[in-house]
Write an enzyme that holds these catalytic residues in place. Sequence first.
Site, mmCIF file in Angstrom:
data_model
loop_
_atom_site.group_PDB
_atom_site.id
_atom_site.type_symbol
_atom_site.label_atom_id
_atom_site.label_comp_id
_atom_site.label_asym_id
_atom_site.label_seq_id
_atom_site.Cartn_x
_atom_site.Cartn_y
_atom_site.Cartn_z
ATOM 1 N N GLU A 441 0.894 -1.134 -0.092
ATOM 2 C CA GLU A 441 0.117 -0.224 -0.040
ATOM 3 C C GLU A 441 0.786 1.185 -0.173
ATOM 4 O O GLU A 441 0.487 2.164 0.780
ATOM 5 C CB GLU A 441 -0.974 0.081 1.153
ATOM 6 C CG GLU A 441 -2.025 -0.743 1.249
ATOM 7 C CD GLU A 441 -2.889 -0.787 0.046
ATOM 8 O OE1 GLU A 441 -2.811 0.420 -0.795
ATOM 9 O OE2 GLU A 441 -3.516 -1.703 -0.703
HETATM 10 C C1 LIG Z 1 3.015 -9.765 0.176
HETATM 11 C C2 LIG Z 1 2.713 -8.809 -0.574
HETATM 12 C C3 LIG Z 1 1.445 -8.141 -0.853
HETATM 13 C C4 LIG Z 1 1.184 -7.335 -1.939
HETATM 14 N N1 LIG Z 1 -0.122 -7.253 -2.329
HETATM 15 C C5 LIG Z 1 -0.390 -6.342 -3.412
HETATM 16 C C6 LIG Z 1 -1.810 -6.183 -4.089
HETATM 17 O O1 LIG Z 1 -2.738 -6.729 -3.658
HETATM 18 N N2 LIG Z 1 -1.972 -5.484 -5.271
HETATM 19 C C7 LIG Z 1 -0.714 -5.002 -5.826
HETATM 20 O O2 LIG Z 1 -0.953 -4.204 -6.867
HETATM 21 N N3 LIG Z 1 0.335 -4.821 -5.175
HETATM 22 C C8 LIG Z 1 0.654 -5.656 -4.079
HETATM 23 N N4 LIG Z 1 1.832 -5.642 -3.391
HETATM 24 C C9 LIG Z 1 3.010 -4.637 -3.932
HETATM 25 C C10 LIG Z 1 3.513 -3.723 -3.294
HETATM 26 O O3 LIG Z 1 2.269 -2.954 -3.165
HETATM 27 C C11 LIG Z 1 4.604 -3.204 -3.469
HETATM 28 O O4 LIG Z 1 5.681 -4.246 -3.325
HETATM 29 C C12 LIG Z 1 5.109 -1.863 -3.033
HETATM 30 O O5 LIG Z 1 4.216 -0.824 -3.459
HETATM 31 C C13 LIG Z 1 6.425 -1.643 -3.726
HETATM 32 O O6 LIG Z 1 6.564 -1.562 -4.641
HETATM 33 P P1 LIG Z 1 8.236 -2.224 -5.248
HETATM 34 O O7 LIG Z 1 8.124 -3.664 -4.612
HETATM 35 O O8 LIG Z 1 8.138 -2.248 -6.733
HETATM 36 O O9 LIG Z 1 9.206 -1.427 -4.719
HETATM 37 P P2 LIG Z 1 9.837 -0.022 -5.580
HETATM 38 O O10 LIG Z 1 8.848 0.613 -6.082
HETATM 39 O O11 LIG Z 1 11.087 -0.781 -6.315
HETATM 40 O O12 LIG Z 1 10.762 0.700 -4.426
HETATM 41 C C14 LIG Z 1 11.916 0.183 -3.567
HETATM 42 C C15 LIG Z 1 12.257 1.001 -2.558
HETATM 43 O O13 LIG Z 1 12.543 2.231 -2.940
HETATM 44 C C16 LIG Z 1 11.963 3.361 -2.352
HETATM 45 N N5 LIG Z 1 11.418 4.425 -3.543
HETATM 46 C C17 LIG Z 1 10.800 4.176 -4.704
HETATM 47 N N6 LIG Z 1 10.654 5.155 -5.351
HETATM 48 C C18 LIG Z 1 10.968 6.152 -4.630
HETATM 49 C C19 LIG Z 1 10.880 7.506 -4.493
HETATM 50 N N7 LIG Z 1 10.463 8.247 -5.775
HETATM 51 N N8 LIG Z 1 11.328 8.158 -3.635
HETATM 52 C C20 LIG Z 1 11.731 7.683 -2.398
HETATM 53 N N9 LIG Z 1 11.893 6.325 -2.298
HETATM 54 C C21 LIG Z 1 11.522 5.568 -3.311
HETATM 55 C C22 LIG Z 1 10.751 2.749 -1.926
HETATM 56 O O14 LIG Z 1 10.074 3.411 -0.589
HETATM 57 C C23 LIG Z 1 11.074 1.155 -1.622
HETATM 58 O O15 LIG Z 1 11.604 1.226 -0.262
HETATM 59 C C24 LIG Z 1 2.130 -6.617 -2.337
HETATM 60 C C25 LIG Z 1 3.243 -6.838 -2.338
HETATM 61 C C26 LIG Z 1 3.746 -7.828 -1.343
HETATM 62 C C27 LIG Z 1 5.091 -8.367 -0.872
#
Ligand SMILES: Cc1cc2nc3c(=O)[nH]c(=O)nc-3n(C[C@H](O)[C@H](O)[C@H](O)COP(=O)(O)OP(=O)(O)OC[C@H]3O[C@@H](n4cnc5c(N)ncnc54)[C@H](O)[C@@H]3O)c2cc1C
Length: 597
Positions: A441
């Site tokens: 989220e």
């Molecule tokens: C168990 C689980 C359930 C999930 N359920 C859902 C679901 O039901 N539906 C769905 O759509 N998704 C779901 N997700 C996905 C989840 O919402 C994403 O993993 C999350 O939003 C982060 O995206 P990412 O993993 O691509 O990390 P990234 O976007 O690659 O981010 C990696 C890190 O970089 C930081 N970061 C990225 N961009 C910036 C910025 N501009 N400024 C500062 N910091 C930044 C982030 O804070 C994070 O710490 C789920 C994930 C998991 C693991």
Amino acid sequence: MATYKAPVDDVLFLLNDVLGYERYSNLAGFADAPPDMVGAILAEAAKFCEEVVQPLNQQGDRQGCTRHEDGSVTTPDGFIEAYQTFSEAGWVGLACDPEFGGQGLPYTLAARINEFISASNMAWGMYSGLTQGAIAALQVHASDEQKQLYLPKMISGQWSGTMNLTEPHCGTDLGLIKSRAEANEDGSYAITGQKIFISSGEHDLTENIVHLVLARIDDAPEGTRGISLFIVPKFLPDEAGDPGTRNTVTCGSIEEKMGIHGNATCVMNYDGATGWLVGEENRGLSAMFTMMNEARLGVGVQGLAQSDVAYQNAADYARERLQGRALSGAKNPDGDADPIIVHPDVRRTLLHIRAFNEAARALVIWAALKSDEAHRSEDESARSGARAFAGLITPVVKGVLTDIGFENTVRAQQVFGGHGYIAEWGMEQFVRDARITMIYEGANGIQALDLVGRKLPKDGGKAMMAFFAEVNQFVKDNTDDQDLQPYLKPLKDGLDHLEAATMWFMKNAMAEPDNAGAGATDYMHLFGLVALGYMWARMVKAAGDKISNGNGSEEFLQSKKVLGRFWMERVMPDTASRLAHITAGADTVMSLPEEAF
Ligand SMILES: Cc1cc2nc3c(=O)[nH]c(=O)nc-3n(C[C@H](O)[C@H](O)[C@H](O)COP(=O)(O)OP(=O)(O)OC[C@H]3O[C@@H](n4cnc5c(N)ncnc54)[C@H](O)[C@@H]3O)c2cc1C
């Protein structure tokens, strides 16, 4: 084996004595849930959670979900029966629109029940939690025809919902979404792409699953301005609105993950799947935000819930585990040793968790009441004030309650010593389950940026100014209350630090945005400390009034004063260090070249 008791009395104290539940009685649905009925509803939900949902938690974690060769997924033993009982009792649609079969009761009430569910079994609770978010998005953005077709079945719990945003190459930056939507001649769309990490993406709890999917219509603009929202059901509804032809959306695999094993986190493959546009073309992200805002409050509640259940078990253990003697002399002289609850360090740990839990519960109830007001008030100015506050506090609830909620599961695990590391006791599951709340989220760093970059400056900072004014007024109104003095000074100091940090951003972050980025997480926590401190001051005041009137359990009310004091003495001083981090600015943070990391 862990246990759980839902904090019904605490919720009733907060609603009735601290946050003025009766003041909201003019809002739709509140008159149908007067205080005595709220007590009965909460007691019933508590019984179901304690007796049916919680006993499935540990075994569900061990068994996990299973994907079969045909792409179907089975959930752990007992999940189906519990879900059926839950939906048949009308819990899924408790706060939903009566026009579509909901009970129309306050969201505030449903959010409390979600805390009980989450503390009992977070993985199980996510199936209905996501459905409630999907219902909220459809209620606001879907056409009348779509509402008639989907909402009654989702509200009754027969069909569930999911949210599909994330793709392998994009999570935070949704502007990178690649999934495509090609218009069919009949007005539907063919959706193609892969979504990952989809919670509750495939399972056996409901007869149909309604996926809300973000995708890009051909020729849509690049970035976030070219994303649309679609309904993509697992089974296409037939003429009678029942599940018909199987749609070409399938679960490719279940992610192997750290916790919430009872919830199926799926890779979802859309292979020209039939979907229908929700709302306007290219406005999908803002429609999805309706779901995400409610879901963010819900995830904050998950952080609190894990912290609370972990606390309850740690407190029980500390009363029973015999190790060492009290520094002030044996407290259990006939036993081999004293219970570890006599040791100041163990008490400090437990009080730290509980002082957070009770204030966090107050804060989420306050946020939920404002959310109800924002959606249900007849008065436009009340609605817009409440909407501004709910918007401001949502990233704080999500970010702070999950950061500290997770830390508290570790604190509670520590009370168990080595036994906390052993699966049998259930404490390590709370740590594993709580960890995801800081990530999904919107990762917590993103919540902090949302607060500092969007919510704080919105409308010239009006919502934050209103918060400052409210807390300052509370302090002023109570300057003559001698009992409250130990609480008011630390609260005022914390508020001064928050005001100073806000001014510092105004002066230093406009021209140098890295200063905002480097201080955002500290600012979110500084705000959280003050908001939780304000909740403590209000709780202590209400407890004092009740003690003076001889109204209520003396032990319960006195404990509020002690816990509030603990918060003010031992946690509020952290506001000074948060301010110092913020005013250090971004220079050091940004000075190392990338290759030096
Ligand atoms: C168990 C689980 C359930 C999930 N359920 C859902 C679901 O039901 N539906 C769905 O759509 N998704 C779901 N997700 C996905 C989840 O919402 C994403 O993993 C999350 O939003 C982060 O995206 P990412 O993993 O691509 O990390 P990234 O976007 O690659 O981010 C990696 C890190 O970089 C930081 N970061 C990225 N961009 C910036 C910025 N501009 N400024 C500062 N910091 C930044 C982030 O804070 C994070 O710490 C789920 C994930 C998991 C693991």
